[in-house]
Write a protein that holds these residues in place. Sequence first.
Motif, PDB file in Angstrom:
ATOM      1  N   SER A 179       7.296   0.666 -58.970  1.00 45.81           N
ATOM      2  CA  SER A 179       8.082   0.340 -57.768  1.00 45.81           C
ATOM      3  C   SER A 179       9.172   1.383 -57.522  1.00 45.81           C
ATOM      4  O   SER A 179       9.448   1.747 -56.375  1.00 45.81           O
ATOM      5  CB  SER A 179       8.690  -1.052 -57.879  1.00 45.81           C
ATOM      6  OG  SER A 179       9.553  -1.129 -58.998  1.00 45.81           O
ATOM      7  N   GLU A 180       9.787   1.872 -58.585  1.00 50.11           N
ATOM      8  CA  GLU A 180      10.807   2.914 -58.446  1.00 50.11           C
ATOM      9  C   GLU A 180      10.194   4.226 -57.968  1.00 50.11           C
ATOM     10  O   GLU A 180      10.777   4.927 -57.142  1.00 50.11           O
ATOM     11  CB  GLU A 180      11.520   3.136 -59.782  1.00 50.11           C
ATOM     12  CG  GLU A 180      12.303   1.927 -60.261  1.00 50.11           C
ATOM     13  CD  GLU A 180      12.755   2.042 -61.708  1.00 50.11           C
ATOM     14  OE1 GLU A 180      13.821   1.483 -62.010  1.00 50.11           O
ATOM     15  OE2 GLU A 180      12.053   2.677 -62.523  1.00 50.11           O
ATOM     16  N   PHE A 181       9.003   4.524 -58.489  1.00 52.17           N
ATOM     17  CA  PHE A 181       8.317   5.750 -58.084  1.00 52.17           C
ATOM     18  C   PHE A 181       7.887   5.664 -56.624  1.00 52.17           C
ATOM     19  O   PHE A 181       8.010   6.631 -55.873  1.00 52.17           O
ATOM     20  CB  PHE A 181       7.114   6.005 -58.994  1.00 52.17           C
ATOM     21  CG  PHE A 181       6.522   7.363 -58.834  1.00 52.17           C
ATOM     22  CD1 PHE A 181       7.194   8.480 -59.286  1.00 52.17           C
ATOM     23  CD2 PHE A 181       5.295   7.533 -58.224  1.00 52.17           C
ATOM     24  CE1 PHE A 181       6.648   9.750 -59.141  1.00 52.17           C
ATOM     25  CE2 PHE A 181       4.738   8.787 -58.068  1.00 52.17           C
ATOM     26  CZ  PHE A 181       5.427   9.903 -58.534  1.00 52.17           C
ATOM     27  N   VAL A 182       7.397   4.504 -56.203  1.00 46.39           N
ATOM     28  CA  VAL A 182       7.015   4.302 -54.795  1.00 46.39           C
ATOM     29  C   VAL A 182       8.223   4.530 -53.892  1.00 46.39           C
ATOM     30  O   VAL A 182       8.132   5.205 -52.864  1.00 46.39           O
ATOM     31  CB  VAL A 182       6.422   2.891 -54.581  1.00 46.39           C
ATOM     32  CG1 VAL A 182       6.316   2.545 -53.106  1.00 46.39           C
ATOM     33  CG2 VAL A 182       5.054   2.779 -55.244  1.00 46.39           C
ATOM     34  N   THR A 183       9.371   4.001 -54.269  1.00 45.09           N
ATOM     35  CA  THR A 183      10.592   4.184 -53.479  1.00 45.09           C
ATOM     36  C   THR A 183      10.969   5.658 -53.403  1.00 45.09           C
ATOM     37  O   THR A 183      11.314   6.164 -52.322  1.00 45.09           O
ATOM     38  CB  THR A 183      11.756   3.373 -54.091  1.00 45.09           C
ATOM     39  OG1 THR A 183      11.396   1.991 -54.111  1.00 45.09           O
ATOM     40  CG2 THR A 183      13.034   3.552 -53.303  1.00 45.09           C
ATOM     41  N   LEU A 184      10.893   6.362 -54.505  1.00 49.42           N
ATOM     42  CA  LEU A 184      11.211   7.790 -54.538  1.00 49.42           C
ATOM     43  C   LEU A 184      10.306   8.589 -53.598  1.00 49.42           C
ATOM     44  O   LEU A 184      10.781   9.397 -52.793  1.00 49.42           O
ATOM     45  CB  LEU A 184      11.079   8.315 -55.972  1.00 49.42           C
ATOM     46  CG  LEU A 184      11.326   9.797 -56.195  1.00 49.42           C
ATOM     47  CD1 LEU A 184      12.801  10.127 -55.987  1.00 49.42           C
ATOM     48  CD2 LEU A 184      10.903  10.191 -57.594  1.00 49.42           C
ATOM     49  N   VAL A 185       9.004   8.329 -53.681  1.00 48.97           N
ATOM     50  CA  VAL A 185       8.043   9.048 -52.829  1.00 48.97           C
ATOM     51  C   VAL A 185       8.230   8.663 -51.366  1.00 48.97           C
ATOM     52  O   VAL A 185       8.190   9.515 -50.477  1.00 48.97           O
ATOM     53  CB  VAL A 185       6.590   8.805 -53.298  1.00 48.97           C
ATOM     54  CG1 VAL A 185       5.585   9.414 -52.331  1.00 48.97           C
ATOM     55  CG2 VAL A 185       6.386   9.365 -54.700  1.00 48.97           C
TER      56      VAL A 185
ATOM     57  N   GLU B 190       2.656   2.941 -51.244  1.00 51.34           N
ATOM     58  CA  GLU B 190       1.981   2.272 -52.354  1.00 51.34           C
ATOM     59  C   GLU B 190       0.471   2.256 -52.147  1.00 51.34           C
ATOM     60  O   GLU B 190      -0.292   2.512 -53.088  1.00 51.34           O
ATOM     61  CB  GLU B 190       2.503   0.852 -52.538  1.00 51.34           C
ATOM     62  CG  GLU B 190       1.917   0.171 -53.753  1.00 51.34           C
ATOM     63  CD  GLU B 190       2.589  -1.156 -54.080  1.00 51.34           C
ATOM     64  OE1 GLU B 190       2.302  -1.676 -55.171  1.00 51.34           O
ATOM     65  OE2 GLU B 190       3.389  -1.655 -53.271  1.00 51.34           O
ATOM     66  N   LYS B 191       0.011   1.997 -50.925  1.00 55.43           N
ATOM     67  CA  LYS B 191      -1.430   2.017 -50.630  1.00 55.43           C
ATOM     68  C   LYS B 191      -2.017   3.401 -50.901  1.00 55.43           C
ATOM     69  O   LYS B 191      -3.087   3.533 -51.474  1.00 55.43           O
ATOM     70  CB  LYS B 191      -1.686   1.640 -49.173  1.00 55.43           C
ATOM     71  CG  LYS B 191      -1.633   0.188 -48.874  1.00 55.43           C
ATOM     72  CD  LYS B 191      -1.998  -0.042 -47.403  1.00 55.43           C
ATOM     73  CE  LYS B 191      -1.851  -1.478 -47.006  1.00 55.43           C
ATOM     74  NZ  LYS B 191      -2.188  -1.686 -45.581  1.00 55.43           N
ATOM     75  N   THR B 192      -1.294   4.431 -50.474  1.00 53.12           N
ATOM     76  CA  THR B 192      -1.755   5.806 -50.678  1.00 53.12           C
ATOM     77  C   THR B 192      -1.827   6.140 -52.162  1.00 53.12           C
ATOM     78  O   THR B 192      -2.825   6.704 -52.633  1.00 53.12           O
ATOM     79  CB  THR B 192      -0.818   6.797 -49.956  1.00 53.12           C
ATOM     80  OG1 THR B 192      -0.790   6.471 -48.566  1.00 53.12           O
ATOM     81  CG2 THR B 192      -1.281   8.223 -50.139  1.00 53.12           C
ATOM     82  N   MET B 193      -0.777   5.792 -52.900  1.00 54.51           N
ATOM     83  CA  MET B 193      -0.770   6.079 -54.337  1.00 54.51           C
ATOM     84  C   MET B 193      -1.889   5.327 -55.049  1.00 54.51           C
ATOM     85  O   MET B 193      -2.564   5.897 -55.916  1.00 54.51           O
ATOM     86  CB  MET B 193       0.591   5.717 -54.935  1.00 54.51           C
ATOM     87  CG  MET B 193       1.682   6.689 -54.541  1.00 54.51           C
ATOM     88  SD  MET B 193       3.333   6.228 -55.112  1.00 54.51           S
ATOM     89  CE  MET B 193       3.064   5.838 -56.804  1.00 54.51           C
TER      90      MET B 193
END
Length: 92
Positions: free
Chosen positions: A4-10, A22-25
Motif C-alpha cells: 500500500s505504501e509503494f502504491v501511494t509512492l508510485v 494498484e491495478k497496473t502493478m
Amino acid sequence: MKKSEFVTLVADRTGLSKKDTEKTMDAIFEAIGDALVSGDKVQFGGFGSFETKQRAARTGHNPRTGEEIEIAAAITPVFKPSKTLKDKVDKK
C-alpha cells in the motif's frame, strides 16, 4: 515498505489514482510470473532481470531432530540486479 505504501509512492510520482496504480502493478507482477512459468527471462534495462533456476535435489537436516531429509529438486525464481541498480543502492 508495504504494498500500500509503494502504491501511494508510485501514484504520487505518476499522477495516477491509487486504484489505477494498484491495478497496473498487479498486472505487471502477474505478467512477470506468467513469463517465468513459461520459462522466459524478463529483463528491465537499468533495473535487473528475473529468471528461473533449477535447484538440484539434496540432503538436508531437520533442525529439531537432526534427522537427514531429502529435499526435492525445484525450479525457483531468481532476481539479478543490474549494475546501475547496484551502484544506486551502494551510493545511498
